[in-house]
Design an enzyme around this catalytic site. Structure first.
Site, PDB file in Angstrom:
ATOM      1  N   GLY A 193     -26.975  15.940   4.946  1.00  0.00           N
ATOM      2  CA  GLY A 193     -27.910  16.650   3.876  1.00  0.00           C
ATOM      3  C   GLY A 193     -28.359  15.413   2.856  1.00  0.00           C
ATOM      4  N   ILE A 194     -29.885  15.404   2.455  1.00  0.00           N
ATOM      5  CA  ILE A 194     -30.290  14.144   1.574  1.00  0.00           C
ATOM      6  C   ILE A 194     -30.412  14.766   0.343  1.00  0.00           C
ATOM      7  CG2 ILE A 194     -32.402  13.020   1.313  1.00  0.00           C
ATOM      8  CD1 ILE A 194     -33.081  13.384   4.467  1.00  0.00           C
ATOM      9  N   ARG A 206     -29.736   2.267  -2.566  1.00  0.00           N
ATOM     10  CA  ARG A 206     -28.851   1.607  -2.646  1.00  0.00           C
ATOM     11  C   ARG A 206     -28.613   0.132  -1.982  1.00  0.00           C
ATOM     12  NH1 ARG A 206     -28.654   5.216  -5.473  1.00  0.00           N
ATOM     13  NH2 ARG A 206     -27.263   6.693  -5.901  1.00  0.00           N
ATOM     14  N   ARG A 259     -28.052  15.065  -6.105  1.00  0.00           N
ATOM     15  CA  ARG A 259     -26.531  15.474  -6.425  1.00  0.00           C
ATOM     16  C   ARG A 259     -26.270  14.827  -8.063  1.00  0.00           C
ATOM     17  NH1 ARG A 259     -22.339  12.003  -2.613  1.00  0.00           N
ATOM     18  NH2 ARG A 259     -23.633  10.034  -3.919  1.00  0.00           N
ATOM     19  N   ASN A 276     -19.551   9.971   1.049  1.00  0.00           N
ATOM     20  CA  ASN A 276     -20.517   9.006   0.949  1.00  0.00           C
ATOM     21  C   ASN A 276     -21.334   8.978   2.279  1.00  0.00           C
ATOM     22  OD1 ASN A 276     -17.775   7.297  -0.193  1.00  0.00           O
ATOM     23  ND2 ASN A 276     -19.667   7.142  -1.354  1.00  0.00           N
ATOM     24  N   TYR A 306     -14.002   7.684 -12.210  1.00  0.00           N
ATOM     25  CA  TYR A 306     -13.837   6.610 -11.230  1.00  0.00           C
ATOM     26  C   TYR A 306     -14.461   5.324 -11.914  1.00  0.00           C
ATOM     27  CZ  TYR A 306     -14.727   3.335  -7.668  1.00  0.00           C
ATOM     28  OH  TYR A 306     -14.871   2.035  -7.044  1.00  0.00           O
ATOM     29  N   ASP A 331       0.838  -1.290  -0.045  1.00  0.00           N
ATOM     30  CA  ASP A 331       0.077  -0.119  -0.100  1.00  0.00           C
ATOM     31  C   ASP A 331       0.892   1.182  -0.104  1.00  0.00           C
ATOM     32  OD1 ASP A 331      -3.170   0.269   1.191  1.00  0.00           O
ATOM     33  OD2 ASP A 331      -2.065   1.885   0.821  1.00  0.00           O
TER      34      ASP A 331
HETATM   35  N1  UDP Z   1     -26.592  10.680  -0.049  1.00  0.00           N
HETATM   36  C1  UDP Z   1     -26.848  11.689   0.474  1.00  0.00           C
HETATM   37  N2  UDP Z   1     -26.373  12.434   1.419  1.00  0.00           N
HETATM   38  C2  UDP Z   1     -25.016  12.458   1.411  1.00  0.00           C
HETATM   39  C3  UDP Z   1     -24.362  11.411   0.823  1.00  0.00           C
HETATM   40  C4  UDP Z   1     -24.990  10.471  -0.176  1.00  0.00           C
HETATM   41  O1  UDP Z   1     -28.268  11.709   0.602  1.00  0.00           O
HETATM   42  O2  UDP Z   1     -24.380  13.164   2.153  1.00  0.00           O
HETATM   43  C5  UDP Z   1     -27.317   9.634  -0.940  1.00  0.00           C
HETATM   44  C6  UDP Z   1     -26.992   9.671  -2.479  1.00  0.00           C
HETATM   45  O3  UDP Z   1     -27.734  10.478  -3.247  1.00  0.00           O
HETATM   46  C7  UDP Z   1     -27.495   8.243  -2.785  1.00  0.00           C
HETATM   47  C8  UDP Z   1     -27.160   7.567  -1.368  1.00  0.00           C
HETATM   48  O4  UDP Z   1     -26.932   8.611  -0.565  1.00  0.00           O
HETATM   49  O5  UDP Z   1     -28.787   8.031  -2.901  1.00  0.00           O
HETATM   50  C9  UDP Z   1     -25.691   6.839  -1.449  1.00  0.00           C
HETATM   51  O6  UDP Z   1     -24.677   7.605  -1.403  1.00  0.00           O
HETATM   52  P1  UDP Z   1     -23.252   7.507  -1.554  1.00  0.00           P
HETATM   53  O7  UDP Z   1     -22.205   8.646  -2.013  1.00  0.00           O
HETATM   54  O8  UDP Z   1     -22.788   6.597  -0.152  1.00  0.00           O
HETATM   55  O9  UDP Z   1     -22.980   6.066  -2.659  1.00  0.00           O
HETATM   56  P2  UDP Z   1     -23.324   6.081  -4.212  1.00  0.00           P
HETATM   57  O10 UDP Z   1     -23.960   7.232  -4.723  1.00  0.00           O
HETATM   58  O11 UDP Z   1     -21.790   5.963  -4.785  1.00  0.00           O
HETATM   59  O12 UDP Z   1     -23.993   4.804  -4.663  1.00  0.00           O
END
Ligand code: UDP
Length: 339
Positions: free
Chosen positions: A218-219, A233, A292, A201, A151, A31
């Site tokens: 934040g949702i 998810r 997002r 995340n 990514y 690593d």
């Molecule tokens: N999410 C959220 N608020 C945050 C981070 C993520 O509401 O601060 C939501 C995001 O829109 C998604 C879910 O949580 O629906 C998982 O997001 P994450 O970034 O953990 O994983 P990924 O989008 O890569 O699957």
């Protein structure tokens, strides 16, 4: 088996090291510690009652990988988890992401094949699936290279490389593990996810709100076409995910293959927050924000292939993951820097 774990000091790598050692295998970590900590490797040793060798260096350099073989080999297998993984950052730094995430694969394959490894496991992602009409995603669902960030594209590009390399090395077993959303921590609270800066995340963000180092969750959107309007998810406990790596190595067959590693059960943002409130006994302030960019409404897999062929399935629930994540975060409020 004696296994070289490239990226083994990271979140998934450290848990995989524990799982390998507990299954009776030997693990050596390579690593560069660019987004991980040597403390994690020491703690893997503490959990397993062993000393895990740590080679500090860049897995994209042949000489570094060769030195790991010289000093700690021979290895039966390489598990490749050495990659940059910040989705947002990858769109700003595509060259760095492609160079690192493909360069590590090239060097590990070149040296590993020359030194006679029998299997190669690659950390891929469920984000390679591109058509929501295919939900739940199976390994034959449509994949794309035309993804929303560098990514995810780098992961799919790696899979293309791996399939071609496997074709000309027919005795070698090459496996892509398509992870869904890894969460949780080892139940000891000694290892867990330790993102630098403000987490991107959901789970680590929620954990920081619960310990009070961030103000509110934040949702990102509550108007998706999902049962409660928030994104869904397939959250997989990292200890289950680690066990999936052991199962993949122990059941490796010559040729190239792909497995989804997930639970098969979608969980929404609101459901995850509620589970974390139960686990922590704390009320978590939240606010609804705009969606997002690049997010999809829902993603989850059909894990039946891994169950049938690797004899593996996830057994831990979102409540287990929240309990273990809370245990890790409350014992290590600043991650490994708390040590
Ligand atoms: N999410 C959220 N608020 C945050 C981070 C993520 O509401 O601060 C939501 C995001 O829109 C998604 C879910 O949580 O629906 C998982 O997001 P994450 O970034 O953990 O994983 P990924 O989008 O890569 O699957």
């Amino acid at each position: 088996m004696r296994v070289l774990l490239a990226g083994g000091a990271g979140y998934i790598g450290a848990h995989t090291a524990v799982a390998l050692i507990e299954a009776g295998h030997e693990a050596v970590v390579l690593d560069d510690l660019s987004n991980s900590s040597a403390v994690a490797v020491e703690r893997v040793g503490r959990i397993t009652g062993t000393t895990v060798p740590l080679v500090i260096g860049d897995a994209a350099e042949d000489a570094v990988v060769a030195a790991a073989f010289d000093d700690h080999g021979p290895f039966d297998a390489i598990v490749h988890l050495a990659a940059f993984k910040a989705v947002g950052e990858s769109t700003q730094k595509p060259l760095e992401y492609y160079a690192n995430n493909l360069g590590t694969t090239y060097a590990l394959l070149r040296v590993g094949i020359a030194r006679g490894i029998r299997s190669f496991l690659f950390s891929s992602t469920g984000t390679v699936y591109s058509d929501p009409a295919d939900l739940p995603f199976t390994e034959t669902s449509t994949t794309s290279i035309d993804l929303s960030n560098a990514y995810s594209k780098s992961k799919r590009m790696n899979e293309v490389v791996l399939e071609d390399v496997a074709r000309v090395n027919p005795a070698l077993s090459v496996t892509s593990l398509r992870y869904f959303n890894p969460v949780g921590a080892h139940p000891s609270g000694l290892i867990g996810e330790d993102p630098t800066g403000i987490p991107n995340n959901l789970m680590p963000y929620v954990a920081r709100v619960a310990v009070g180092s961030l103000e509110r969750v934040g949702i990102f959107g509550d108007d998706y076409d999902t049962p409660d309007g928030t994104g869904q998810r397939d959250y997989i406990h990292v200890v289950d995910l680690a066990a999936g790596h052991v199962a993949a190595l122990e059941n490796a067959q010559p040729g190239y293959d792909v497995f989804n590693l997930g639970t098969g059960s979608p969980v929404s943002v609101l459901e995850l927050i509620a589970a974390f409130e139960r686990a922590s006994g704390r009320e978590l302030p939240r606010e609804v924000l705009p969606r997002r960019a690049g997010d999809v409404a829902a993603t989850y897999c059909d894990p039946a292939k891994a169950q049938a062929e690797l004899h593996w399935q996830a057994t831990r629930t979102i409540d287990d993951a929240c309990r273990d994540s809370w245990n890790w975060q409350s014992q290590n409020p600043a991650g490994y820097a708390s040590a």
